[in-house]
Design an enzyme around this catalytic site. Structure first.
Site, PDB file in Angstrom:
ATOM      1  N   ASN A 107       0.800  -1.226   0.000  1.00  0.00           N
ATOM      2  CA  ASN A 107       0.000   0.000   0.000  1.00  0.00           C
ATOM      3  C   ASN A 107       0.833   1.276   0.000  1.00  0.00           C
ATOM      4  OD1 ASN A 107      -2.734  -1.120   0.140  1.00  0.00           O
ATOM      5  ND2 ASN A 107      -2.106  -1.896   2.132  1.00  0.00           N
ATOM      6  N   TYR A 135       5.382   2.667   9.110  1.00  0.00           N
ATOM      7  CA  TYR A 135       4.629   3.693   8.380  1.00  0.00           C
ATOM      8  C   TYR A 135       5.538   4.888   8.083  1.00  0.00           C
ATOM      9  CZ  TYR A 135       1.351   7.581   7.736  1.00  0.00           C
ATOM     10  OH  TYR A 135       0.688   8.696   7.272  1.00  0.00           O
TER      11      TYR A 135
END
Length: 248
Positions: A87, A139
């Site tokens: 992603n 992240y």
């Protein structure tokens, strides 16, 4: 004859930031909104769907646009590698490369304060955008990758890339952390359109409001992007001390 509006693709338009940008920029630009799954009532007619990890889907999404605002990602700081890789890393590469092949000349990349999160952990403030990256999560690592990828595409291919290290996007700040890292909706909209219209070949900037207690420097965003944040988290916080009792 009026000038033709810039055609802008927003990836990840179903998120909180994407939804806000779509509503407030649809009169300024000819928007195309990318969703993983299309909502029932999108704010514009030009809608595409697909997974950012699917290169062919991203090629279709960028066809015919002038600029891309890339928001799509797994935004969880706890996101595991199995989600971060497709992603946030493969997906970001796909958007950049598809945009390059399509002749797109501007990309605004939604980075994050978590690229520098270890400075915050260690209270090493103020934090400037030019300091070495210190991600606090996978992240944050994935967004540092996106910034480096943007630098490469700017230098190698001449695409203007502006990376915005977004703070805490909230309608209102509500605690001590949001007090210094808040990004209001209207300031978010402003810094994105200023990034889209900036002639800079490349830049990394903090995207937060004009919070009096901020720990991150936004001077370069004000000087180089012309950013003029209108909101300050301090107006939501008042002295809560109890009034002194009557002496009577």
């Amino acid at each position: 004859m009026s000038q033709q509006r810039m055609r802008v693709l927003i990836t990840g338009a179903g998120g909180r930031i994407g939804t806000t940008l779509a509503l407030h920029l649809r009169d300024r630009y000819a928007l195309r909104l990318h969703y993983h799954h299309a909502p029932p009532n999108p704010p514009v007619d030009d809608v595409v769907t697909g997974d950012v990890s699917d290169f062919a889907a991203m090629q279709r999404a960028v066809t015919g646009v002038d600029a891309v605002v890339h928001l799509a990602a797994d935004p969880r700081t706890t996101a595991p590698w199995d989600s971060v890789l497709p992603n946030n890393i493969i997906g970001t590469y796909n958007v950049f490369e598809a945009a390059r092949q399509a002749g797109v000349r501007k990309i605004v990349f939604a980075s994050t304060n978590h690229v520098m999160g270890m400075y915050d952990r260690d209270h090493q403030w103020p934090v400037y955008s030019h300091l070495p990256v210190r991600p606090d999560s996978l992240y944050g690592v994935s967004k540092a990758f996106g910034e480096a990828l943007g630098r490469y595409y700017a230098d190698r291919y001449g695409i203007s890339v502006i990376c915005l290290r977004i703070g805490w996007f909230l309608s209102e700040p509500h605690d001590e952390i949001s007090r210094w890292m808040w990004l209001s909706p209207r300031d978010c909209v402003q810094i994105v359109w200023r990034a889209l219209e900036s002639p800079l070949p490349f830049g990394i900037f903090y995207a937060i409001s004009n919070n009096s207690g901020r720990h991150w420097d936004i001077t370069d965003a004000m000087e180089l992007l012309g950013y003029r944040p209108e909101d300050d988290a301090e107006r939501f916080f008042t002295d809560t001390a109890e009034p002194a009792p009557d002496a009577s």
